[in-house]
Structure formats: structure tokens, C-alpha cells
Design an enzyme around this catalytic site. Structure first.
Site, PDB file in Angstrom:
ATOM      1  N   THR A  94       1.002  -1.041   0.004  1.00 27.29           N
ATOM      2  CA  THR A  94      -0.056   0.078   0.054  1.00 27.29           C
ATOM      3  C   THR A  94       0.778   1.183   0.014  1.00 27.29           C
ATOM      4  OG1 THR A  94      -1.647  -1.270   1.118  1.00 27.29           O
ATOM      5  CG2 THR A  94      -1.809   0.977   1.337  1.00 27.29           C
ATOM      6  N   GLN A 201       0.913  -9.695  -5.332  1.00 33.36           N
ATOM      7  CA  GLN A 201       0.716 -11.231  -5.490  1.00 33.36           C
ATOM      8  C   GLN A 201       1.641 -11.785  -6.290  1.00 33.36           C
ATOM      9  OE1 GLN A 201      -1.646 -12.380  -3.886  1.00 33.36           O
ATOM     10  NE2 GLN A 201      -2.899 -10.970  -3.147  1.00 33.36           N
ATOM     11  N   HIS A 223       3.901 -10.176   3.254  1.00 32.36           N
ATOM     12  CA  HIS A 223       3.100 -10.960   3.935  1.00 32.36           C
ATOM     13  C   HIS A 223       2.160 -12.041   2.949  1.00 32.36           C
ATOM     14  CE1 HIS A 223      -1.022  -8.932   3.625  1.00 32.36           C
ATOM     15  NE2 HIS A 223      -0.140  -8.079   3.393  1.00 32.36           N
ATOM     16  N   CYS A 350     -20.961  -8.966   0.607  1.00 30.55           N
ATOM     17  CA  CYS A 350     -22.404  -9.428   0.678  1.00 30.55           C
ATOM     18  C   CYS A 350     -23.099  -8.877   1.906  1.00 30.55           C
ATOM     19  CB  CYS A 350     -22.638 -10.685   0.692  1.00 30.55           C
ATOM     20  SG  CYS A 350     -21.734 -11.547  -0.840  1.00 30.55           S
TER      21      CYS A 350
END
Ligand SMILES: *Cc1c(COP(=O)(O)O)cnc(C)c1O
Length: 406
Positions: A94, A201, A223, A350
């Protein structure tokens, strides 16, 4: 021995973690991963005996810390085909993305005020871009095709005379899709715009080389590949030199680009995780891909009788990623039934009443499958064949339960 080559790939990991039998099976490796015991081992001394500040130049505690940081920097650089001076340690991807996007924007104001990125990026790229829009920058959010890939021709068309930066991720965190970095890098080089990639990733899992892929800036984090949380890095090209405006001002660490006392144990852990990831990469990817394919074999319509779709490109994706949409059940209901046995996530957030589709799945289009329950599986270094078979069995059972038929 009568074992076919593909069968022999489906094995348990060479190293198992001590796990409480009551703990759910962990299949959420895109969210985070456990620290590999080999990584932890090299970190521990830097919390206790060798606790010095790498900025202390007057005594041996500082020298030892500085030596460890510089060795880690060298190791990490080697892993991505860079040199040590091109690595800036940050708190994670980030921060690295924020530094790359805002730092480049601020440093290249003279050149223009346009950024090109992609609709399926992580929020840590999209939100810095939106922030730049609030400062009167123009941002183009490129669409992807129904498999999740960007079209390099379309990218070429989006680059304008005032474009400063192209930011396109290496591997997607929801659907695992691998973007064509080399082609994108070549195009950016030809058009003389900077190319940043969020490789959070991808690092440790797919080969990355900043020269071969013509990358100018690259964000990584530890991580997601068996290193500690709270540490990452930004690669910044030196030849030709990429400029950056620092976003954290202070004691001038990291050559003034990122102030703050370096966290030596985490930095040592980051480098060890990268080195280990790269050394294990080929065999590990084969094993993990075999587990992923086995899970899909259990679930795919021909075998399960379910209406179920694979989201994202079937081959251009991370070995450990499976992202599916299942008809006939709500994602929240399915996750509720599974949660005490399996830890995984839904690509869509959701609520009880309305289902909100993730921005990544929305970008794929595929309107026929959008109402379906979406599950994201992240298979990792410590998953076993039994984890896969148990998970598939639990999903199939949940789908046959009466509450699934609403
Ligand atoms: C996890 C992730 C991030 C954020 O990384 P942190 O180190 O947790 O800040 C950014 N981009 C992608 C693609 C990610 O998967």
C-alpha cells in the site's frame, strides 16, 4: 511404479506447519500467508541480540543492523534483477503504491498530468489515482476483457503526450490473472512513459525481472509470500533515472525517499522470504497448481452437476488461484456453512439483503454469472491434498443442503 507424472505432482508439502486440528483449513492465501518457519528463524536475532538502529554509525549495534539491512537489500535486488541502490523499504505494498503514484506525479508535474491504470487494480492503486484526480490529474481506467486481461493495443491508444505513468498490476488479487508485463513494459519504453507494477501477488510466485520486463517502479510486500506483515519495498529504476518526491519526511533514511527508522527484523524476513520463494518457485508452483486443478476437478460442472463458472483466464493466472461463481446459493450462506471448517473469502462483499459485486468481477462483464455466489480460493505452500478434498466435499454437501435450494 505405475504412478502417472501428473499424479506424482499431487503431493503434500515438504514442510508442514504445526496446526491445531480444530483450526479451519486455510485457503485464503491472497489475503495473507503464515510466516515460513525458515523465514522466522533468520528474523529472531534482530529482535533481541542485534536490536541496533541501522542509522547508528558510532557503535557495533548500529553497524550490525546496517550490515543486515544492506545484505537484505542486495538479496532482494538480486531476486528481481535490480541493484541494491534501487530498493526502498516501505511498510508494505500500500505504501509502495502510494509512493510510486504520488511520488512520480509530484516529481513529473512539468511533463504532464495524466496516468493510465486498469479497472481491476487493487484499491491501493485505484485510490491514490482517485486522489490524483482530486488534484486535477486525468486518469484513464482501462477495461479488461472477459478473462481479465488488458489489451496492449488499447493501452497504446490511451497513452497521450501528457501521460506520465502507466500503473498495471502483475497478478490480480481476486482472479489471479497475470498481465503481459513484458509487452506493457516494451510499449511504455517505446513511448517514454514510466511503467509501475503492483507485484504484491506476483513476487516469489512468478519470475520477475525489472530489465527483461522493462519495469521502472515495482511494489512488493512480504506477507503474501510467507514473510512478515508490515514490510515491503518499492523498486525505483536508476538507469535511466526515475525521480520521486518523498511522501514521508523526516530523518532522511532510504536516501531521503522514505524517512523512518528501518525495521531490521522485518527487512531481513522480507529478503529471506523472496530468496526462499524464488528457490522453491518451480517445484512449488507445480505442486500448488496440481492442488488447484484437483479442486476445480471436484467442482467443475461435468463432475459436480453444479452450475459453476471459472472467473479469470484459465491459464494466464497464479498457480494457487481459483475464483468461481456458483448458482443456487448466496455467497454469504455458503461461507456461513463453511466457515468453521474452511477459511476462504468471497470476491464480493455481501450484506443480508443486497449482494455487492466486486469491482474486479464487474470489470469482467459476464452478466449471466454476476448474480451467483462468488468464492476466491488461495492455495498456498502449506496446503495438503486432504485440505483440497475436504473443502470440495464440504462445498458439495453445502450445495445439497436444503438451505441452498432457496
Ligand atoms: C495485498 C495487496 C496490496 C496491499 O499490500 P499491503 O502490504 O497489505 O499493504 C496491494 N496490492 C495487491 C495486489 C495486494 O494483493
Amino acid at each position: 511404479m505405475g504412478v502417472s507424472p501428473s499424479e506424482s505432482l499431487i503431493t503434500d508439502p515438504p514442510l508442514m506447519l504445526p496446526q491445531n486440528r480444530q483450526d479451519p483449513i486455510y485457503l485464503d492465501a491472497h489475503a495473507t500467508t503464515p510466516v515460513d518457519p525458515r523465514v522466522l528463524e533468520v528474523m529472531v536475532p534482530f529482535f533481541t541480540d542485534q536490536f541496533g538502529n541501522s542509522g547508528s554509525s558510532t557503535h557495533s549495534y548500529g553497524w550490525a543492523a546496517q550490515g543486515a539491512v544492506e545484505q537484505a537489500r542486495e538479496e532482494l535486488a538480486t531476486g528481481i534483477g535490480a541493484s541494491a541502490e534501487e530498493i526502498i523499504f516501505t511498510s508494505g505494498a500500500t505504501e509502495a503504491n502510494n509512493l510510486a503514484i504520488k511520488g512520480v506525479a509530484e516529481a513529473y508535474l512539468e511533463k504532464g498530468r495524466h496516468i493510465v491504470t486498469v479497472a481491476t487494480e487493487h484499491a491501493a492503486v485505484l485510490n491514490p489515482c482517485r486522489y490524483m484526480e482530486s488534484l486535477s490529474w486525468r486518469v484513464t481506467y482501462l477495461p479488461v476483457d472477459s478473462q481479465g486481461l488488458v489489451d496492449v493495443e488499447q493501452l497504446a491508444g490511451a497513452i497521450a503526450s501528457d501521460t506520465v505513468l502507466v500503473s498495471i498490476m502483475a497478478a490480480n488479487n481476486e482472479i489471479g490473472v497475470l498481465q503481459p508485463l513484458e509487452k506493457i513494459g516494451r510499449l511504455c519504453g517505446d513511448r517514454q512513459v514510466l511503467f509501475h507494477t503492483d507485484a504484491a501477488q506476483a513476487i516469489g510466485k512468478v519470475p520477475l525481472n525489472v530489465d527483461m520486463q522493462n519495469i521502472d517502479l515495482m511494489s512488493i510486500t512480504a506477507h503474501k509470500f510467507y514473510g512478515p506483515k508490515g514490510i515491503g519495498a518499492l523498486y525505483v529504476r536508476r538507469r535511466p533515472r526515475v525521480n520521486l518526491a518523498p511522501q514521508l519526511h523526516g530523518g532522511g533514511q532510504e536516501r531521503g525517499w522514505r524517512s523512518g527508522t528501518l525495521c531490521v527484523p522485518l527487512i531481513v524476513g522480507l529478503a529471506e522470504a523472496v530468496t526462499l520463494g524464488i528457490s522453491l518457485q518451480k517445484g512449488e508452483n507445480q505442486r500448488i497448481r496440481a492442488l488447484r486443478d484437483r479442486l476445480w476437478d471436484h467442482l467443475k460442472p461435468e463432475n459436480s452437476g453444479l452450475t459453476i463458472y471459472l472467473n479469470g483466464h484459465s491459464a494466464q493466472r497464479l498457480a494457487g488461484n481459483l475464483n468461481i461463481s456458483i448458482a443456487g446459493i448466496k455467497a454469504a450462506e455458503l461461507l456461513r456453512q463453511l466457515r468453521s471448517h474452511v477459511a476462504l473469502s468471497s470476491g464480493s462483499a455481501c450484506s443480508a439483503t443486497a449482494q455487492k459485486l466486486s469491482h474486479v468481477l464487474k470489470a469482467l462483464g459476464n452478466p449471466d454469472r454476476q448474480p451467483f455466489a462468488n468464492l476466491r480460493f488461495g492455495i498456498g505452500r502449506f496446503n495438503t491434498v486432504d485440505d483440497i478434498d475436504t473443502t470440495a466435499r464440504l462445498i458439495l454437501e453445502a450445495m445439497r443442503s436444503p438451505s441452498a435450494q432457496k
